[in-house]
Design a protein around this motif. Structure first.
Motif, PDB file in Angstrom:
ATOM      1  N   PRO A   1       0.823  -1.221   0.000  1.00 11.90           N
ATOM      2  CA  PRO A   1       0.000   0.000   0.000  1.00 11.90           C
ATOM      3  C   PRO A   1       0.855   1.268   0.000  1.00 11.90           C
ATOM      4  CG  PRO A   1      -0.691  -1.524   1.727  1.00 11.90           C
ATOM      5  CD  PRO A   1       0.616  -2.015   1.219  1.00 11.90           C
ATOM      6  N   SER A   2       0.319   2.338  -0.538  1.00 12.04           N
ATOM      7  CA  SER A   2       0.965   3.645  -0.414  1.00 12.04           C
ATOM      8  C   SER A   2       0.668   4.205   0.971  1.00 12.04           C
ATOM      9  CB  SER A   2       0.467   4.597  -1.501  1.00 12.04           C
ATOM     10  OG  SER A   2      -0.943   4.752  -1.434  1.00 12.04           O
ATOM     11  N   VAL A   3       1.394   5.248   1.368  1.00  6.03           N
ATOM     12  CA  VAL A   3       1.270   5.776   2.733  1.00  6.03           C
ATOM     13  C   VAL A   3      -0.134   6.340   2.968  1.00  6.03           C
ATOM     14  CG1 VAL A   3       3.719   6.302   2.931  1.00  6.03           C
ATOM     15  CG2 VAL A   3       2.164   8.036   2.063  1.00  6.03           C
ATOM     16  N   ALA A   4      -0.542   6.324   4.216  1.00  9.13           N
ATOM     17  CA  ALA A   4      -1.852   6.867   4.597  1.00  9.13           C
ATOM     18  C   ALA A   4      -1.859   8.379   4.481  1.00  9.13           C
ATOM     19  CB  ALA A   4      -2.184   6.447   6.025  1.00  9.13           C
ATOM     20  N   SER A   5      -3.026   8.935   4.289  1.00  5.75           N
ATOM     21  CA  SER A   5      -3.206  10.389   4.257  1.00  5.75           C
ATOM     22  C   SER A   5      -3.627  10.864   5.643  1.00  5.75           C
ATOM     23  CB  SER A   5      -4.274  10.782   3.232  1.00  5.75           C
ATOM     24  OG  SER A   5      -3.883  10.388   1.929  1.00  5.75           O
ATOM     25  N   VAL A   6      -2.942  11.898   6.145  1.00  4.04           N
ATOM     26  CA  VAL A   6      -3.234  12.389   7.491  1.00  4.04           C
ATOM     27  C   VAL A   6      -3.293  13.922   7.482  1.00  4.04           C
ATOM     28  CG1 VAL A   6      -2.088  10.428   8.566  1.00  4.04           C
ATOM     29  CG2 VAL A   6      -0.798  12.539   8.161  1.00  4.04           C
TER      30      VAL A   6
ATOM     31  N   TRP B   1       2.453   7.744  14.766  1.00  2.45           N
ATOM     32  CA  TRP B   1       2.698   7.331  13.390  1.00  2.45           C
ATOM     33  C   TRP B   1       1.608   6.348  12.974  1.00  2.45           C
ATOM     34  CZ3 TRP B   1       6.383   8.441  16.895  1.00  2.45           C
ATOM     35  CH2 TRP B   1       7.418   9.312  16.510  1.00  2.45           C
ATOM     36  N   VAL B   2       1.306   6.319  11.670  1.00  3.56           N
ATOM     37  CA  VAL B   2       0.284   5.420  11.156  1.00  3.56           C
ATOM     38  C   VAL B   2       0.719   4.899   9.794  1.00  3.56           C
ATOM     39  CG1 VAL B   2      -1.058   7.302  10.092  1.00  3.56           C
ATOM     40  CG2 VAL B   2      -2.189   5.138  10.710  1.00  3.56           C
ATOM     41  N   SER B   3       0.377   3.653   9.509  1.00  2.00           N
ATOM     42  CA  SER B   3       0.698   3.054   8.204  1.00  2.00           C
ATOM     43  C   SER B   3      -0.551   2.418   7.615  1.00  2.00           C
ATOM     44  CB  SER B   3       1.791   2.006   8.352  1.00  2.00           C
ATOM     45  OG  SER B   3       1.328   0.922   9.157  1.00  2.00           O
ATOM     46  N   SER B   4      -0.511   2.196   6.299  1.00  2.00           N
ATOM     47  CA  SER B   4      -1.564   1.443   5.603  1.00  2.00           C
ATOM     48  C   SER B   4      -1.143  -0.020   5.495  1.00  2.00           C
ATOM     49  CB  SER B   4      -1.785   2.006   4.201  1.00  2.00           C
ATOM     50  OG  SER B   4      -2.241   3.330   4.238  1.00  2.00           O
TER      51      SER B   4
ATOM     52  N   VAL C   1       3.632   7.314   8.472  1.00  2.00           N
ATOM     53  CA  VAL C   1       3.538   8.766   8.326  1.00  2.00           C
ATOM     54  C   VAL C   1       3.240   9.366   9.704  1.00  2.00           C
ATOM     55  CG1 VAL C   1       1.082   8.696   7.700  1.00  2.00           C
ATOM     56  CG2 VAL C   1       2.482  10.654   7.031  1.00  2.00           C
ATOM     57  N   GLN C   2       3.795  10.530   9.955  1.00  2.00           N
ATOM     58  CA  GLN C   2       3.764  11.140  11.285  1.00  2.00           C
ATOM     59  C   GLN C   2       2.555  12.056  11.473  1.00  2.00           C
ATOM     60  OE1 GLN C   2       6.613  14.496  12.236  1.00  2.00           O
ATOM     61  NE2 GLN C   2       7.555  12.894  13.482  1.00  2.00           N
ATOM     62  N   ILE C   3       1.990  12.019  12.679  1.00  2.00           N
ATOM     63  CA  ILE C   3       0.954  12.976  13.095  1.00  2.00           C
ATOM     64  C   ILE C   3       1.426  13.606  14.407  1.00  2.00           C
ATOM     65  CG2 ILE C   3      -1.433  13.344  13.776  1.00  2.00           C
ATOM     66  CD1 ILE C   3      -2.237  10.936  12.189  1.00  2.00           C
ATOM     67  N   VAL C   4       1.510  14.926  14.431  1.00  2.00           N
ATOM     68  CA  VAL C   4       1.898  15.651  15.636  1.00  2.00           C
ATOM     69  C   VAL C   4       0.642  16.231  16.288  1.00  2.00           C
ATOM     70  CG1 VAL C   4       3.225  17.579  16.573  1.00  2.00           C
ATOM     71  CG2 VAL C   4       4.158  16.197  14.706  1.00  2.00           C
ATOM     72  N   VAL C   5       0.483  15.983  17.572  1.00  2.00           N
ATOM     73  CA  VAL C   5      -0.636  16.545  18.337  1.00  2.00           C
ATOM     74  C   VAL C   5      -0.073  17.595  19.299  1.00  2.00           C
ATOM     75  CG1 VAL C   5      -2.511  16.076  19.948  1.00  2.00           C
ATOM     76  CG2 VAL C   5      -1.947  14.410  18.161  1.00  2.00           C
TER      77      VAL C   5
END
Length: 316
Positions: free
Chosen positions: A21-26, A81-84, A95-99
């Motif tokens: 899979p391609s990377v997730a969208s965040v 971080w999250v992946s597909s 892919v990184q998510i900063v809160v």
């Protein structure tokens, strides 16, 4: 190349069409104010992905199929971080998510150049009234707290002063002790007795018993007719259709009101936005009582001309 050996065969676990899979969208960063209710993080699976895996590290660790819900108890930043993934167990890059958990803003900063807030024609002609605000001023030579083109509540030549028409100096007091600090200021007018009173931190500092009646006009927080603008911070603006007493003013000046008090016709708590953050969507001053105000010329990003924290009138 013919038969069951020495030939092309089927049966490999890497099946046709089972692409990584391609990377997730965040969306990142995700911003909250301290103590706010957070929601579980969200992402969209990339192409050829069927599900998501969530991590607390950039590499290694064990992924979770359940999206995490960030804590907003403390100010600071947390990274996820999250992946597909797909049914074959193949996984994309993470892919990184900063809160970010930020201090909630408590007041509005005026840059002294062109910032002000329009709140409309709040007070009726010939009406009694009280104007109150918690302020932090950087300028006592020519800046307005809450004025219209028929009345002013302002600083001029080192004085805190107010009035109806003319020089707007029916009441006045030296303001040298007010600069660069938080103070509560209040102005009352009793139309029956034509008496105007000026209060600083709940204490009467000036009085005039022969002030002409008030004439209704559009009121601006931080300006007089869009000029002579305020330089500093303003919080907790209250307008009443009665002349409040010294006891009434001093008893509530350091706390937020309920918003249902008798005679209260306009009330702005200024509890909007995130301290020093990008607040460019928050161009309306929300009224707890009365009509919302409209912000004019504010940058709404950075340390000035923006929603900031630090007022002595704390939320709640």
């Amino acid at each position: 190349l013919n038969g069951t050996t020495s030939n092309w065969l089927s049966g490999s676990p890497v099946t046709t069409g089972s692409l990584v899979p391609s990377v997730a969208s965040v969306t990142s960063p995700v911003n909250y104010t301290q103590g706010a209710t957070a929601s579980a993080l969200t992402a969209t699976t990339g192409a050829n992905g069927t599900s998501l895996l969530w991590y607390t590290t950039a590499t290694g660790g064990t992924g979770s199929a359940t999206a995490p819900t960030p804590s907003t108890a403390s100010v600071g930043s947390t990274t996820y971080w999250v992946s597909s993934t797909n049914a074959n167990g193949c996984e994309s890059a993470r892919v990184q998510i900063v809160v970010n958990v930020n201090l909630p803003a408590t007041h509005l900063n005026f840059d002294g150049t062109n910032d002000f807030v329009n709140i409309g024609n709040v007070i009726s002609s010939s009406s009694s009234y009280t104007k109150e605000a918690m302020i932090f001023t950087n300028n006592i030579t020519g800046s307005n707290i809450m004025s219209s083109n028929t009345s002013a509540f302002w600083f001029w030549q080192g004085n805190l002063q107010a009035g109806h028409g003319g020089g707007f100096m029916n009441v006045f007091a030296n303001a040298s002790s007010l600069i660069n600090s938080w103070n509560h200021v209040a102005l009352t007018y009793d139309s029956a007795t034509t008496t105007m009173k000026l209060y600083v931190n709940g204490v009467l500092v000036s009085q005039n018993n022969s002030v002409p009646q008030y004439t209704a006009a559009n009121i601006q927080i931080g300006a007089f007719n869009s000029g002579s603008v305020f330089n500093g911070n303003i919080d907790d603006v209250r307008i009443w259709n009665v002349a409040r007493t010294a006891e009434q003013i001093s008893s509530s000046m350091n706390c937020e009101l309920q918003g249902t008090e008798t005679g209260l016709i306009a009330y702005y708590k200024f509890n909007q936005g995130i301290n020093q953050a990008n607040n460019t969507t928050l161009t309306t001053l929300t009224a707890t009582t009365g009509t919302d105000g409209t912000l004019v010329n504010f940058a709404l990003n950075g340390t000035t001309s923006n929603w900031l924290s630090g007022s002595p009138v704390t939320t709640g």
